[in-house]
Design an enzyme around this catalytic site. Sequence first.
Site, PDB file in Angstrom:
ATOM      1  N   SER A 184      27.711  34.516  66.453  1.00  9.27           N
ATOM      2  CA  SER A 184      26.447  33.544  67.143  1.00  9.27           C
ATOM      3  C   SER A 184      26.216  34.676  68.487  1.00  9.27           C
ATOM      4  O   SER A 184      25.460  35.345  68.258  1.00  9.27           O
ATOM      5  CB  SER A 184      27.278  32.325  67.416  1.00  9.27           C
ATOM      6  OG  SER A 184      26.276  31.600  67.719  1.00  9.27           O
ATOM      7  N   LYS A 236      13.185  13.911  78.795  1.00 13.23           N
ATOM      8  CA  LYS A 236      14.130  14.268  80.133  1.00 13.23           C
ATOM      9  C   LYS A 236      15.667  14.168  79.381  1.00 13.23           C
ATOM     10  O   LYS A 236      16.396  14.938  79.695  1.00 13.23           O
ATOM     11  CB  LYS A 236      14.147  13.545  81.191  1.00 13.23           C
ATOM     12  CG  LYS A 236      15.025  13.924  82.224  1.00 13.23           C
ATOM     13  CD  LYS A 236      15.009  15.390  82.709  1.00 13.23           C
ATOM     14  CE  LYS A 236      15.901  15.788  83.782  1.00 13.23           C
ATOM     15  NZ  LYS A 236      16.122  17.257  83.996  1.00 13.23           N
TER      16      LYS A 236
END
Length: 355
Positions: A184, A236
């Site tokens: 990763s 948000k």
Amino acid sequence: MQFLAEYGLFLAKAITIVVTILIVVGGIISLAMRQKKSTEKRLEITHLNPRYEEMEKTIAAAALTEVGLKRKMKADQKKEKQAAKAEKKAGKTAKKEAGKADESRKKRLFVLDFDGDIKATDVENMRQEISALLTIADKEDEVLVRLESGGGTVHGYGLAASQLQRIRDQGIPLTIAVDKVAASGGYMMACVANKIIAAPFAIIGSIGVLAQIPNLNRLLKKHDVDFEQLYAGEFKRTLTLFGENTAKGRAKMQAELEETHALFKSFVKSQRPGLDVDKVATGEHWLGTRALELGLVDLLQTSDDYLMSLRNDAELILIEYSEKQTMVEKLSQLMTLKWRQQSKLVQDVDKPLLM
């Protein structure tokens, strides 16, 4: 008189105890001050060639016969004399041709270590090490990074990859060695290199992005606990730990994951143009042998073998920028590690996505 004698003895004992306590406290304070000074980070340079030479001499002394050892010593002395003569000749040539590059100097291989955690905190040390080596390294040298990481935050490993890119931008050959795992975010770093070497059973790949979070909303409702959250900006907050998640919030989070994954794939493709990114960017990981077949790495070899193969032709220089931990810090770090191994950390979506 007996009372005075007993009182004097008591007073002497009390003074002794107080003085002892003061000495102990003073010693602790002094030790703490010394440890505080020792925790200042510093750059440490270690030449690895002498280490290998010492290992060779030690094993030769134990394994060779007396006659064989003498022959080896003579051969080593002859080799050292020849090297000294060549160095002396090179020095004279350099003086005669002032301003010209010394082409006869030994290649330098700068060795760095990166031990990655979920936040890629070791990047703070690596950036200093890279800054140091870039002050003297040139295109004739090489940098070897011994990389171990299973990935972590996008911004942390993005910065780590950018630090390695600084080496490439200077035209200095960069080799990444993976002995255990570069997955990763770890592979995001590794793919920056000109060459990736990996041990046969090292874990490579896992080009994917992950975000996970438990939701306790139903549990709170069951116990009549209200949860309120105020925010401005529609996205948000997408998913939440305590509030009720919405399909729209899930869709937005998935879109962010897909966007980050696309950027990850694009980055890998730009660094390794010959790699079939769509084939390997499924989030899977492979062992070194299969990774070589897929083009994720270039050579099956351990970092030890790589260094051993170059020890006669290059000057091996280990660069470390670190601090000496106090005993309290070591104990705290050990306890934290044990706790993390025995419990699952809750990842809030406010924290960055993981690679």
